[in-house]
Scaffold this motif. Structure first.
Motif, PDB file in Angstrom:
ATOM      1  N   GLN A 198       0.830  -1.206   0.000  1.00 48.01           N
ATOM      2  CA  GLN A 198       0.000   0.000   0.000  1.00 48.01           C
ATOM      3  C   GLN A 198       0.866   1.257   0.000  1.00 48.01           C
ATOM      4  O   GLN A 198       0.598   2.214  -0.731  1.00 48.01           O
ATOM      5  N   LEU A 199       1.921   1.243   0.813  1.00 46.83           N
ATOM      6  CA  LEU A 199       2.813   2.401   0.891  1.00 46.83           C
ATOM      7  C   LEU A 199       3.567   2.608  -0.418  1.00 46.83           C
ATOM      8  O   LEU A 199       3.719   3.740  -0.884  1.00 46.83           O
ATOM      9  N   LEU A 200       4.033   1.525  -0.996  1.00 48.14           N
ATOM     10  CA  LEU A 200       4.828   1.625  -2.214  1.00 48.14           C
ATOM     11  C   LEU A 200       4.011   2.174  -3.394  1.00 48.14           C
ATOM     12  O   LEU A 200       4.573   2.779  -4.316  1.00 48.14           O
ATOM     13  N   LYS A 201       2.692   1.975  -3.365  1.00 45.05           N
ATOM     14  CA  LYS A 201       1.836   2.519  -4.419  1.00 45.05           C
ATOM     15  C   LYS A 201       1.751   4.046  -4.336  1.00 45.05           C
ATOM     16  O   LYS A 201       1.512   4.717  -5.338  1.00 45.05           O
ATOM     17  N   GLN A 202       1.959   4.581  -3.127  1.00 48.69           N
ATOM     18  CA  GLN A 202       1.752   6.001  -2.889  1.00 48.69           C
ATOM     19  C   GLN A 202       3.032   6.823  -2.910  1.00 48.69           C
ATOM     20  O   GLN A 202       2.979   8.053  -2.977  1.00 48.69           O
ATOM     21  N   LEU A 203       4.190   6.162  -2.843  1.00 43.74           N
ATOM     22  CA  LEU A 203       5.451   6.883  -2.686  1.00 43.74           C
ATOM     23  C   LEU A 203       6.328   6.800  -3.936  1.00 43.74           C
ATOM     24  O   LEU A 203       6.338   5.766  -4.615  1.00 43.74           O
ATOM     25  N   PRO A 204       7.093   7.865  -4.189  1.00 46.29           N
ATOM     26  CA  PRO A 204       8.026   7.850  -5.324  1.00 46.29           C
ATOM     27  C   PRO A 204       9.327   7.136  -4.968  1.00 46.29           C
ATOM     28  O   PRO A 204      10.400   7.728  -4.936  1.00 46.29           O
ATOM     29  N   ILE A 205       9.198   5.839  -4.688  1.00 45.97           N
ATOM     30  CA  ILE A 205      10.359   5.050  -4.277  1.00 45.97           C
ATOM     31  C   ILE A 205      11.239   4.756  -5.483  1.00 45.97           C
ATOM     32  O   ILE A 205      10.749   4.436  -6.565  1.00 45.97           O
ATOM     33  N   GLN A 206      12.537   4.836  -5.270  1.00 45.09           N
ATOM     34  CA  GLN A 206      13.493   4.492  -6.324  1.00 45.09           C
ATOM     35  C   GLN A 206      13.948   3.056  -6.111  1.00 45.09           C
ATOM     36  O   GLN A 206      14.690   2.762  -5.174  1.00 45.09           O
ATOM     37  N   PRO A 207      13.517   2.135  -6.961  1.00 44.75           N
ATOM     38  CA  PRO A 207      13.925   0.731  -6.790  1.00 44.75           C
ATOM     39  C   PRO A 207      15.429   0.583  -6.877  1.00 44.75           C
ATOM     40  O   PRO A 207      16.111   1.394  -7.519  1.00 44.75           O
ATOM     41  N   ALA A 208      15.921  -0.442  -6.230  1.00 51.20           N
ATOM     42  CA  ALA A 208      17.364  -0.700  -6.276  1.00 51.20           C
ATOM     43  C   ALA A 208      17.775  -0.961  -7.714  1.00 51.20           C
ATOM     44  O   ALA A 208      17.079  -1.652  -8.471  1.00 51.20           O
ATOM     45  N   GLY A 209      18.930  -0.418  -8.103  1.00 48.40           N
ATOM     46  CA  GLY A 209      19.397  -0.544  -9.485  1.00 48.40           C
ATOM     47  C   GLY A 209      19.801  -1.969  -9.814  1.00 48.40           C
ATOM     48  O   GLY A 209      19.111  -2.699 -10.517  1.00 48.40           O
ATOM     49  N   ASP A 210      20.921  -2.376  -9.337  1.00 49.99           N
ATOM     50  CA  ASP A 210      21.403  -3.725  -9.599  1.00 49.99           C
ATOM     51  C   ASP A 210      20.928  -4.659  -8.503  1.00 49.99           C
ATOM     52  O   ASP A 210      21.001  -4.318  -7.313  1.00 49.99           O
ATOM     53  N   PRO A 211      20.459  -5.824  -8.860  1.00 48.38           N
ATOM     54  CA  PRO A 211      20.023  -6.765  -7.833  1.00 48.38           C
ATOM     55  C   PRO A 211      21.193  -7.183  -6.948  1.00 48.38           C
ATOM     56  O   PRO A 211      22.315  -7.358  -7.425  1.00 48.38           O
ATOM     57  N   ALA A 212      20.886  -7.277  -5.667  1.00 46.93           N
ATOM     58  CA  ALA A 212      21.933  -7.678  -4.724  1.00 46.93           C
ATOM     59  C   ALA A 212      22.308  -9.137  -4.967  1.00 46.93           C
ATOM     60  O   ALA A 212      21.472  -9.948  -5.373  1.00 46.93           O
ATOM     61  N   PRO A 213      23.566  -9.480  -4.761  1.00 45.88           N
ATOM     62  CA  PRO A 213      23.973 -10.873  -4.953  1.00 45.88           C
ATOM     63  C   PRO A 213      23.255 -11.781  -3.956  1.00 45.88           C
ATOM     64  O   PRO A 213      22.978 -11.368  -2.827  1.00 45.88           O
ATOM     65  N   ASP A 214      22.935 -12.976  -4.395  1.00 47.25           N
ATOM     66  CA  ASP A 214      22.263 -13.937  -3.529  1.00 47.25           C
ATOM     67  C   ASP A 214      23.291 -14.518  -2.563  1.00 47.25           C
ATOM     68  O   ASP A 214      24.104 -15.378  -2.935  1.00 47.25           O
ATOM     69  N   LEU A 215      23.232 -14.053  -1.331  1.00 46.35           N
ATOM     70  CA  LEU A 215      24.233 -14.466  -0.341  1.00 46.35           C
ATOM     71  C   LEU A 215      23.846 -15.731   0.400  1.00 46.35           C
ATOM     72  O   LEU A 215      24.701 -16.354   1.046  1.00 46.35           O
ATOM     73  N   GLU A 216      22.571 -16.098   0.340  1.00 46.63           N
ATOM     74  CA  GLU A 216      22.098 -17.203   1.167  1.00 46.63           C
ATOM     75  C   GLU A 216      22.868 -18.505   0.943  1.00 46.63           C
ATOM     76  O   GLU A 216      23.260 -19.170   1.915  1.00 46.63           O
ATOM     77  N   PRO A 217      23.122 -18.919  -0.306  1.00 48.65           N
ATOM     78  CA  PRO A 217      23.887 -20.165  -0.488  1.00 48.65           C
ATOM     79  C   PRO A 217      25.296 -20.072   0.100  1.00 48.65           C
ATOM     80  O   PRO A 217      25.802 -21.050   0.671  1.00 48.65           O
TER      81      PRO A 217
END
Length: 302
Positions: free
Chosen positions: A113-132
């Protein structure tokens, strides 16, 4: 947050908060979690916040944590009266209270709901998958291969310097391999925000316990002294501390439980505090810890 008329320590607290929360919130939505180490509900909520914030990272959501015991000034500015308290922060201002969103579905619904209302700038490059990689490091720790674990976690820390799990794993791995001074150096170099993370706090506790490691041949002497004088609580406590640091957690727990049963108030409850510290280091979800906690409950509550 105004900074005029503040003491030096308060100014430092504001600067830390500005770096960890205000600056990221200029373009992203920050989930701000007020917590404390002693807070049970906080520990239950943490995995939910971490999981959801990680899933929403590419949508511009980040998680920031404030330990109210260490950052009391910041908590007072937000008038935090109970914990956990969780806010959504955007452009330096709280825009929603997320405290009651205890489940994943509730939290996600509020964020959507919040993200629909705010001018959020999505992260540019996806973060590396650290879990493995993190899982690989944990497997090395479980196999008592401290050197390999240190190598894995060290590489993760280089890839993702903001990963508290990586730094915590590195500290624990160094402790396991007997490199206590190196572990202390890693801890000392951490940013205060990272150092306050629960994973790092757990690693710090492991580091503190490791300092009780006995010299060659000393453990046998401590054990003999404790057995010769079962009413000497200090002798028993010293042996338990050394036994755990030497890797014998069963002997440590058995001795500490005996001390608690004999006199739980001895030395301001030192035996119980030491046992709880051991539980925290091993992990509250561990089967061995669960068994020892049941024994402790039987002693305390009958």
């Amino acid at each position: 947050m105004a900074s005029l008329g503040l003491s030096i320590e308060e100014q430092k607290a504001v600067d830390r908060f500005r770096k960890a929360v205000v600056e990221p919130s200029m373009t992203q939505l920050v989930i701000l979690d007020f917590w404390a180490e002693w807070c049970g509900p906080c520990k239950a909520l943490t995995p939910v916040l971490e999981k959801v914030s990680a899933e929403y990272a590419d949508k511009g959501v980040v998680l920031a944590k404030v330990n109210v015991d260490e950052e009391g000034f910041i908590a007072s500015q937000f008038q935090v009266r109970s914990i956990p308290t969780v806010y959504a922060i955007f452009q330096g201002q709280p825009i929603a209270d997320l405290t009651n969103a205890r489940g994943e579905s509730q939290l996600k619904a509020m964020l959507d709901q919040l993200l629909k209302q705010l001018p959020i700038q999505p992260a540019g490059d996806p973060a590396p998958d650290l879990e493995p990689l993190l899982a690989m490091g944990e497997e090395a720790l479980e196999a008592d291969d401290g050197e390999r674990a240190a190598n894995i976690f060290g590489q993760i820390a280089e890839i993702a310097p903001d990963s508290a799990a990586a730094h915590a794993g590195l500290i624990r791995a160094l402790v396991l391999s007997g490199q206590v001074e190196e572990a202390e150096a890693v801890l000392a170099a951490l940013d205060p925000a990272l150092a306050a993370d629960p994973a790092v706090e757990r690693a710090k506790a492991a580091l503190e316990l490791a300092k009780d490691a006995p010299e060659d041949g000393e453990l046998a002497g401590l054990k003999a002294a404790a057995e010769a004088a079962p009413d000497d609580h200090q002798a028993g406590f010293d042996y338990a501390s050394a036994a755990f640091a030497a890797g014998d957690r069963d002997a440590a727990a058995t001795t500490l439980l005996r001390l608690i049963a004999a006199d739980r108030t001895w030395n301001d409850g030192a035996a119980r505090a030491k046992l709880l510290q051991i539980f925290e280091v091993i992990g509250l979800e561990d089967a061995w810890v669960s068994a020892q906690r049941r024994k402790l409950s039987t002693i305390l509550f009958g």
